[in-house]
Design an enzyme around this catalytic site. Sequence first.
Site, PDB file in Angstrom:
ATOM      1  CG  HIS A  39      90.710  67.161  44.617  1.00 34.14           C
ATOM      2  ND1 HIS A  39      89.700  66.998  43.829  1.00 34.14           N
ATOM      3  CD2 HIS A  39      90.902  66.041  45.396  1.00 34.14           C
ATOM      4  CE1 HIS A  39      88.457  66.028  44.529  1.00 34.14           C
ATOM      5  NE2 HIS A  39      89.810  65.309  45.702  1.00 34.14           N
ATOM      6  CB  THR A  40      95.079  69.855  40.249  1.00 36.51           C
ATOM      7  OG1 THR A  40      96.251  69.418  40.363  1.00 36.51           O
ATOM      8  CG2 THR A  40      95.639  71.521  41.064  1.00 36.51           C
ATOM      9  N   GLY A 125      89.687  51.179  46.966  1.00 39.19           N
ATOM     10  CA  GLY A 125      88.991  52.276  47.806  1.00 39.19           C
ATOM     11  C   GLY A 125      90.318  52.209  48.960  1.00 39.19           C
ATOM     12  CB  ALA A 126      93.301  52.601  49.617  1.00 42.26           C
ATOM     13  N   GLY A 127      92.344  55.158  47.375  1.00 40.04           N
ATOM     14  CA  GLY A 127      93.411  56.566  47.000  1.00 40.04           C
ATOM     15  C   GLY A 127      94.097  56.337  46.134  1.00 40.04           C
ATOM     16  CG  LEU A 128      97.373  53.899  47.534  1.00 36.96           C
ATOM     17  CD1 LEU A 128      98.147  52.738  48.217  1.00 36.96           C
ATOM     18  CD2 LEU A 128      98.540  55.341  47.060  1.00 36.96           C
ATOM     19  CB  SER A 129      94.475  54.649  40.757  1.00 34.29           C
ATOM     20  OG  SER A 129      94.478  56.308  41.086  1.00 34.29           O
ATOM     21  CB  SER A 131      89.376  52.169  39.886  1.00 35.46           C
ATOM     22  OG  SER A 131      88.854  52.427  40.640  1.00 35.46           O
ATOM     23  CG  ASP A 175      93.744  58.495  39.656  1.00 33.82           C
ATOM     24  OD1 ASP A 175      94.536  59.610  39.801  1.00 33.82           O
ATOM     25  OD2 ASP A 175      92.738  58.331  39.839  1.00 33.82           O
TER      26      ASP A 175
HETATM   27  C1  GLA Z   1      91.038  60.749  42.025  1.00 29.51           C
HETATM   28  C2  GLA Z   1      90.571  61.106  39.536  1.00 29.51           C
HETATM   29  C3  GLA Z   1      91.763  61.988  39.708  1.00 29.51           C
HETATM   30  C4  GLA Z   1      92.133  63.643  40.452  1.00 29.51           C
HETATM   31  C5  GLA Z   1      92.115  62.568  42.181  1.00 29.51           C
HETATM   32  C6  GLA Z   1      92.021  63.994  42.941  1.00 29.51           C
HETATM   33  O1  GLA Z   1      92.032  60.318  42.211  1.00 29.51           O
HETATM   34  O2  GLA Z   1      90.390  59.403  39.461  1.00 29.51           O
HETATM   35  O3  GLA Z   1      91.294  62.303  38.673  1.00 29.51           O
HETATM   36  O4  GLA Z   1      91.282  63.893  40.585  1.00 29.51           O
HETATM   37  O5  GLA Z   1      91.451  61.777  41.868  1.00 29.51           O
HETATM   38  O6  GLA Z   1      93.396  65.065  42.437  1.00 29.51           O
END
Ligand code: GLA
Length: 386
Positions: A39-40, A125-129, A131, A175
Amino acid sequence: MVETIDLQQFIRDVFQSKFGSPPALVAKAPGRVNLIGEHTDYNDGFVLPMAIDRAIWMAVSPRDDRRVVLHSLDFDRVDEFSLDDIQKGDLGPVEYVKGIAHFLKETGLDLVGFDGMMKGNVPVGAGLSSSAALEMVTARVFTALSGAPWDPVAMAKLAQRAENQWVGMNCGIMDQLISAAGQEGRALLIDCRSLELKQTPLPTGTVVVVMDTNTRRGEHGHMDSAYNERREQCEEAARIIGVPALRDVSMAQLEASKDRLSDVTYRRARHVVSEDERTLKAYDVMLADDPAALGRLMNEAHTSISDDFEVSSKALDAMAEIAQAQPGCFGARMTGGGFAGCAVALIDEKVVEAFTADVARLYEEQIGIEPQLYVCRASAGAGIVE
Ligand code: GLA
């Protein structure tokens, strides 16, 4: 690795049997795991992700009627649209494809339609991008079919715009940029203001383990709004302190401004300001080949994002804490946007088997869900595959 080659071949075979001829080209774009710097990115700060050996593949052949017909093997659906009339539809994988097409058209690129088939092994949807991987593989396909040069940074910016404005998720650049510009065997320190990239190997003798809690972010829109809310809180903090972005704030400055911020806004800002510091340190200790120091920073980052930024969850906290307590684990934290999905651990390569077995068992005992753990290798970014 075997899985990677298999999927590539698999998609070629399915394309061939569906369309009766081999695809004109196959492209792929990887997912990512972020080691530290969460979140930076939308605060103009620093992130330290690596592209992983899980990706989305797209096999395509051009059409001459300016239509895109896309078979998605994972979602078991076929979507179709005309490049001359791109309309928003319900959220589904094709929306990312349309968003990229729309913004590429805006750059003046003469797009070519295609018959396409896609498949991936980045969990959704697992936070591994997944999308971002879909956006980047789409961009790679369109630019290749139009004979345009591939500029990873420009394409990542365009894909971020598509996600912000077409899909409505106000994500930062991380991402898309790591999916576009990842490097084999390297993590990248990204300055999200200048978009300068600096690479570093992982510490000697360590491996990165992705630990999927098997919890998901639920309704897409709901979690996007929690994400967008965090972003607004950060922007509010920067506005009150009087700087363009939290990137420009030091810890001393933040403390001096504490009275002007609400408790929540202050804690959000404290996470971001301290996380930028940790991320820069993490890059230095990686260059110094110091896994213990990197692990400590990852553990601190988890506490900060869980307590101050509040985007962790019971499952993510359990996973990170269980991992941290194992022998041979240097550090662990949740990774990605948060609320559900994956944590990441840096471990001694000698303990992989015991670590994955023990963490999986302890997590399941505590949370009642069977997790998935896998070692991830740092991989190259989006490209055409031979
Ligand atoms: C998601 C967003 C990114 C980033 C992260 C948190 O993956 O797509 O741009 O903000 O959350 O670090």
